[in-house]
Motif scaffolding. Structure first.
Motif, PDB file in Angstrom:
ATOM      1  N   ALA A 182       0.828  -1.206   0.000  1.00  0.00           N
ATOM      2  CA  ALA A 182       0.000   0.000   0.000  1.00  0.00           C
ATOM      3  C   ALA A 182       0.864   1.259   0.000  1.00  0.00           C
ATOM      4  CB  ALA A 182      -0.926  -0.012   1.212  1.00  0.00           C
ATOM      5  N   GLU A 183       1.968   1.238   0.735  1.00  0.00           N
ATOM      6  CA  GLU A 183       2.857   2.394   0.768  1.00  0.00           C
ATOM      7  C   GLU A 183       3.431   2.683  -0.619  1.00  0.00           C
ATOM      8  OE1 GLU A 183       3.631   4.482   3.056  1.00  0.00           O
ATOM      9  OE2 GLU A 183       3.193   3.600   5.018  1.00  0.00           O
ATOM     10  N   ARG A 184       3.634   1.655  -1.423  1.00  0.00           N
ATOM     11  CA  ARG A 184       4.202   1.843  -2.756  1.00  0.00           C
ATOM     12  C   ARG A 184       3.132   2.170  -3.790  1.00  0.00           C
ATOM     13  NH1 ARG A 184       7.392  -3.550  -3.640  1.00  0.00           N
ATOM     14  NH2 ARG A 184       8.160  -2.478  -5.502  1.00  0.00           N
ATOM     15  N   ILE A 185       1.880   1.793  -3.501  1.00  0.00           N
ATOM     16  CA  ILE A 185       0.789   2.122  -4.416  1.00  0.00           C
ATOM     17  C   ILE A 185       0.524   3.618  -4.425  1.00  0.00           C
ATOM     18  CG2 ILE A 185      -1.716   1.915  -4.714  1.00  0.00           C
ATOM     19  CD1 ILE A 185      -1.487  -1.001  -3.975  1.00  0.00           C
ATOM     20  N   ARG A 186       0.641   4.247  -3.267  1.00  0.00           N
ATOM     21  CA  ARG A 186       0.298   5.665  -3.157  1.00  0.00           C
ATOM     22  C   ARG A 186       1.088   6.540  -4.133  1.00  0.00           C
ATOM     23  NH1 ARG A 186       2.456   9.766   1.417  1.00  0.00           N
ATOM     24  NH2 ARG A 186       1.358  11.631   0.733  1.00  0.00           N
ATOM     25  N   PRO A 187       2.443   6.484  -4.166  1.00  0.00           N
ATOM     26  CA  PRO A 187       3.146   7.327  -5.139  1.00  0.00           C
ATOM     27  C   PRO A 187       2.886   6.922  -6.582  1.00  0.00           C
ATOM     28  CG  PRO A 187       4.690   5.899  -3.982  1.00  0.00           C
ATOM     29  CD  PRO A 187       3.389   5.782  -3.275  1.00  0.00           C
ATOM     30  N   ALA A 188       2.617   5.634  -6.826  1.00  0.00           N
ATOM     31  CA  ALA A 188       2.311   5.207  -8.196  1.00  0.00           C
ATOM     32  C   ALA A 188       1.017   5.850  -8.684  1.00  0.00           C
ATOM     33  CB  ALA A 188       2.208   3.685  -8.260  1.00  0.00           C
ATOM     34  N   LEU A 189       0.003   5.926  -7.823  1.00  0.00           N
ATOM     35  CA  LEU A 189      -1.248   6.589  -8.190  1.00  0.00           C
ATOM     36  C   LEU A 189      -1.010   8.067  -8.491  1.00  0.00           C
ATOM     37  CD1 LEU A 189      -3.664   5.088  -5.496  1.00  0.00           C
ATOM     38  CD2 LEU A 189      -3.779   4.683  -7.961  1.00  0.00           C
ATOM     39  N   ARG A 213       5.301   3.864 -17.168  1.00  0.00           N
ATOM     40  CA  ARG A 213       6.024   3.210 -16.082  1.00  0.00           C
ATOM     41  C   ARG A 213       5.195   3.241 -14.794  1.00  0.00           C
ATOM     42  NH1 ARG A 213      10.410   6.204 -17.875  1.00  0.00           N
ATOM     43  NH2 ARG A 213      10.376   7.451 -15.968  1.00  0.00           N
ATOM     44  N   SER A 214       4.543   4.362 -14.524  1.00  0.00           N
ATOM     45  CA  SER A 214       3.716   4.449 -13.317  1.00  0.00           C
ATOM     46  C   SER A 214       2.548   3.480 -13.381  1.00  0.00           C
ATOM     47  CB  SER A 214       3.194   5.883 -13.149  1.00  0.00           C
ATOM     48  OG  SER A 214       4.260   6.790 -12.994  1.00  0.00           O
ATOM     49  N   VAL A 252       4.259  14.902 -14.562  1.00  0.00           N
ATOM     50  CA  VAL A 252       5.148  13.742 -14.674  1.00  0.00           C
ATOM     51  C   VAL A 252       4.382  12.466 -15.029  1.00  0.00           C
ATOM     52  CG1 VAL A 252       6.814  14.692 -13.044  1.00  0.00           C
ATOM     53  CG2 VAL A 252       4.953  13.282 -12.196  1.00  0.00           C
ATOM     54  N   GLY A 253       3.105  12.577 -15.342  1.00  0.00           N
ATOM     55  CA  GLY A 253       2.298  11.404 -15.674  1.00  0.00           C
ATOM     56  C   GLY A 253       1.589  11.584 -16.995  1.00  0.00           C
ATOM     57  N   ALA A 254       0.318  11.178 -17.035  1.00  0.00           N
ATOM     58  CA  ALA A 254      -0.458  11.295 -18.261  1.00  0.00           C
ATOM     59  C   ALA A 254      -0.721  12.761 -18.585  1.00  0.00           C
ATOM     60  CB  ALA A 254      -1.777  10.542 -18.102  1.00  0.00           C
ATOM     61  N   PRO A 255      -0.804  13.101 -19.863  1.00  0.00           N
ATOM     62  CA  PRO A 255      -1.102  14.497 -20.240  1.00  0.00           C
ATOM     63  C   PRO A 255      -2.421  14.970 -19.647  1.00  0.00           C
ATOM     64  CG  PRO A 255      -0.390  13.224 -22.149  1.00  0.00           C
ATOM     65  CD  PRO A 255      -0.579  12.246 -21.038  1.00  0.00           C
ATOM     66  N   ARG A 290       3.826  -0.035 -12.852  1.00  0.00           N
ATOM     67  CA  ARG A 290       4.139  -0.249 -11.441  1.00  0.00           C
ATOM     68  C   ARG A 290       2.855  -0.429 -10.627  1.00  0.00           C
ATOM     69  NH1 ARG A 290       6.781   3.986 -10.791  1.00  0.00           N
ATOM     70  NH2 ARG A 290       8.838   3.131 -11.240  1.00  0.00           N
ATOM     71  N   LEU A 291       1.831   0.376 -10.904  1.00  0.00           N
ATOM     72  CA  LEU A 291       0.568   0.274 -10.182  1.00  0.00           C
ATOM     73  C   LEU A 291      -0.092  -1.075 -10.412  1.00  0.00           C
ATOM     74  CD1 LEU A 291      -1.815   1.469  -8.583  1.00  0.00           C
ATOM     75  CD2 LEU A 291      -2.627   2.485 -10.726  1.00  0.00           C
ATOM     76  N   ILE A 292      -0.145  -1.509 -11.641  1.00  0.00           N
ATOM     77  CA  ILE A 292      -0.795  -2.789 -11.957  1.00  0.00           C
ATOM     78  C   ILE A 292      -0.039  -3.941 -11.320  1.00  0.00           C
ATOM     79  CG2 ILE A 292      -1.377  -4.344 -13.849  1.00  0.00           C
ATOM     80  CD1 ILE A 292      -1.752  -1.744 -15.556  1.00  0.00           C
ATOM     81  N   THR A 293       1.289  -3.876 -11.347  1.00  0.00           N
ATOM     82  CA  THR A 293       2.093  -4.936 -10.725  1.00  0.00           C
ATOM     83  C   THR A 293       1.853  -4.994  -9.222  1.00  0.00           C
ATOM     84  OG1 THR A 293       3.802  -4.679 -12.419  1.00  0.00           O
ATOM     85  CG2 THR A 293       4.437  -5.777 -10.369  1.00  0.00           C
ATOM     86  N   LEU A 294       1.788  -3.836  -8.577  1.00  0.00           N
ATOM     87  CA  LEU A 294       1.575  -3.806  -7.131  1.00  0.00           C
ATOM     88  C   LEU A 294       0.187  -4.334  -6.761  1.00  0.00           C
ATOM     89  CD1 LEU A 294       3.195  -0.356  -6.293  1.00  0.00           C
ATOM     90  CD2 LEU A 294       4.063  -2.603  -5.651  1.00  0.00           C
TER      91      LEU A 294
END
Length: 706
Positions: free
Chosen positions: A233-240, A312-313, A248-251, A316-320
């Motif tokens: 969960a801690e790693r999901i937060r920055p990925a979201l 990449r984000s 730095v993400g989707a346009p 990472r989100l889908i993998t987590l």
């Protein structure tokens, strides 16, 4: 807020009743443990010792209902030991002229300092003081005092034994904390679909970390599905956050933004399913949006295909999310022990906690500390209430200081709301129980049975409202002390009058010697700025030295920032209920300016989260100058926080100059994902600091020398 409005709100809060009840089975279990102590003691040793045993069992049972992630057995035993010690010393002191008020003041001061350990420690310490006042009435010999103390401790031991033999809702608090984290993330993902710069609530993460800190016994018996999910969960937060952010993400607009919204919605549904499964302890059910959690369409020419950092984000989100589902189902045992999730969090045993508790108390031994001020105020109020009741010649004088102990808290809102609730509950409880005594004329055994029933009612209504719970406790004390001879009507009138006396002294003491959170808002803001800057600087530094990734520095800085923000939010919540205007050392820092400053520091923390989502791997090429700028950022925000603390305006001119120079150097380098992310993220950081500078700057120029 005016005094009249503040008092009106606190009265309403104190008398408000919810429909929420504690677990009926846990209430029955606690009352059963009290009965197992009271009735044998009454038969073998008489009513005096039965009173001590009952109070020990009741308060130890109350400790098991506190919001704590320790084993309930250890809470009951620790409370029982504390009650036994306080009772023993109380009986020894009451036989020495003038010694008991001194002991009372010292014990009250220590009970006030116990709030530095945490709310549970403060509540349990206060109850030991209450028990000392109730059971210690007449001088006795040292062996008899030891007997009373051992019986109080025995009550805690029996509560612990019953909890062990009859476990109810094991790991419920840990399950709820972890489920709340995933539910909060799901809500965060939905808000990001509409507001790409939304902030996440840090409270569930703080609570989940506390719940995941285990004793050795808990580590051996923890359900396997509760191991590893918090780290994911801690790693999901920055990925979201990184997927949604337009920098730095989707346009901001277009097919890729639509695709990012679809993934965020599907992720929210998946995390809701995880939360439900964790909370209920059931297998994870498949969600309808599961097929959306992929990166198709994958054709290079498809306009909806995510690219660059956004892709990449998303990956990472889908993998987590897949790892979380596998961990919950027990299919991915490697995930549970993965070093990427961090080492286990170890909670020291109660005995090993003593040095840690002493350090926490020692840090509060300074006049400006709110806990220290509460301890001094509590010691003075309890002693004054006790002596005043003695001077009035009232037989049950202990009710006045006992009321003060149960009412007083370190903040205004709780003290005044509990004071009103205590008065109302005591009047109702004493009136009803006295009427029952007058009508039924119960003997010792029936009175003891009624006391046990009232204990069950108190346990059952712990979440319903302090007024109703106090009515049950007051009835319990009346029936318990009714085991001994006396005029019930006269005793009832004395108890109501003494409750008025103790409550009035407590409320007046807080009004005359307050601890206003409003006056500490600038201090809390400064601490958050320094912590958020340290977190952002540490993350930026990893871009310059990728080998530092995984050393724990980023995680520690994040936790410090999260704790500082939580303390500010708690202070703001308490300040809103205080009958004083906002004041600060800063010239004319209004509440509106404070809110803008909060938003600016929140943007600083969020910028660091976005950068953390794209931290380079250990073997990646370092970003030139990132380490030096990260150090400069840590230093500048620390100095800025210190400036706020002493009533000056922060100055980030040197940091802006360093950033402009570094950004120009990065612009000359070949385009690289790491460089582009570092540039975009640090621009957000500088924007946040510029917003902070505007927020705290006074509307009119500050006179020279001010």
């Amino acid at each position: 807020m005016s005094w009249s409005a503040a008092l009106r709100d606190t009265v309403r809060a104190g008398l408000r009743l919810d429909r929420t009840l504690s677990s009926p089975r846990r209430a029955v279990r606690g009352a059963l443990a009290v009965a197992l102590v009271v009735f044998p003691t009454l038969a073998l040793a008489g009513p005096a010792l039965a009173t001590s045993a009952a109070m020990g069992a009741f308060i130890s049972g109350t400790a098991t209902f506190q919001r704590s992630f320790r084993p309930r057995v250890s809470l009951a035993v620790a409370a029982g030991i504390g009650l036994g010690v306080s009772t023993f010393f109380g009986y020894l002191a009451v036989g020495v002229p003038g010694a008991f008020p001194v002991l009372l003041a010292m014990w009250a001061f220590g009970a006030g300092l116990a709030w530095s350990i945490g709310p549970s420690g403060g509540v349990v310490a206060s109850t030991t003081l209450s028990v000392m006042l109730v059971v210690v009435q007449l001088p006795v010999s040292v062996p008899t005092a030891l007997g009373h103390g051992l019986l109080c401790a025995l009550g805690g031991a029996v509560q612990g034994l019953v909890v062990t033999v009859w476990p109810i809702d094991s790991w419920r608090a840990q399950r709820d904390a972890l489920a709340d984290t995933y539910a909060s993330l799901a809500d965060y993902a939905r808000r990001l679909r509409q507001d790409p710069t939304a902030h996440v609530d840090p409270a569930p993460f703080i609570v989940a970390r506390q719940a995941a800190t285990l004793t050795p016994w808990q580590a051996r018996h923890r359900p396997p599905e509760l191991s590893g999910l918090r780290g994911i969960a801690e790693r999901i937060r920055p990925a979201l956050a990184a997927l949604a952010d337009p920098k730095v993400g989707a346009p901001a607009e277009g097919p890729q933004r639509d695709r990012a919204r679809e993934i965020l919605a599907a992720a929210a549904e998946a995390m809701d399913a995880l939360a439900r499964a964790v909370r209920a302890g059931e297998p994870l059910r498949a969600v309808r949006s599961a097929p959306v959690l992929s990166l198709v369409p994958a054709a290079d020419t498809d306009p909806a295909r995510l690219t660059g950092p956004a892709r990449r984000s998303a990956r990472r989100l889908i993998t987590l999310l897949g790892r979380a589902a596998d961990t919950l189902d027990g299919q991915d045992q490697d995930t549970v022990s993965s070093p990427a999730l961090g080492p286990g969090l170890h909670r020291p045993s109660l005995f090993r906690l003593l040095p840690v508790a002493w350090q926490a108390v020692h840090r509060q031994l300074q006049p400006r500390s709110a806990v220290f001020q509460h301890a001094v105020r509590l010691a003075g109020v309890v002693t004054v209430s006790y002596l005043a009741a003695k001077l009035l010649g009232l037989h049950h004088g202990y009710w006045a200081p006992m009321t003060a102990v149960m009412v007083m808290r370190p903040d205004f809102a709780q003290t005044y709301s509990r004071g009103v609730a205590r008065l109302a509950g005591t009047v109702v409880g004493v009136a009803v129980s006295t009427a029952v005594v007058q009508t039924l004329h119960p003997g010792q055994w029936l009175a003891a049975a009624l006391a046990v029933v009232c204990i069950g009612g108190a346990y059952l209504t712990l979440k319903t409202g302090y007024a109703l719970m106090t009515a049950c406790v007051s009835s319990y004390v009346v029936f318990l002390l009714g085991l001994q001879p006396g005029d019930p009507v006269q005793t009832a009138l004395e108890r109501v009058g003494l409750t008025l006396l103790g409550g009035t002294v407590a409320l007046l003491a807080y009004a005359l010697f307050p601890t206003w959170q409003t006056a500490r808002l600038a201090e809390r803001l400064a601490e958050w700025l320094a912590a958020a800057g340290r977190y952002a600087g540490t993350v930026v530094g990893v871009f310059g030295e990728p080998a530092k990734r995984g050393t724990g520095e980023v995680r520690k800085a994040l936790l410090d920032s999260r704790e500082a923000r939580s303390e500010l939010l708690q202070a703001l919540e308490r300040a809103d209920a205080e009958p004083v205007r906002h004041s600060s050392h800063l010239p004319e820092l209004s509440r509106k300016q404070l809110d803008r400053a909060r938003a600016a520091i929140g943007l600083l923390g969020r910028s660091a989260v976005l950068l953390e989502a794209h931290l380079p791997e250990r073997g990646a090429e370092p970003v030139p100058g990132a380490a030096a700028f990260g150090e400069e950022l840590r230093y500048a925000t620390a100095i800025g926080g210190a400036a706020l603390l002493v009533g000056q305006l922060p100055d980030f001119a040197d940091l802006r100059a360093a950033h402009e120079k570094w950004d120009a150097e990065l612009a000359e380098l070949p385009r690289d994902d790491g460089v582009e992310v570092a540039r975009a993220g640090t621009r957000l950081v500088m924007q946040a600091l510029a917003d902070l500078d505007k927020a705290v700057r006074p509307r009119r120029p500050v006179p020279s020398g001010a």
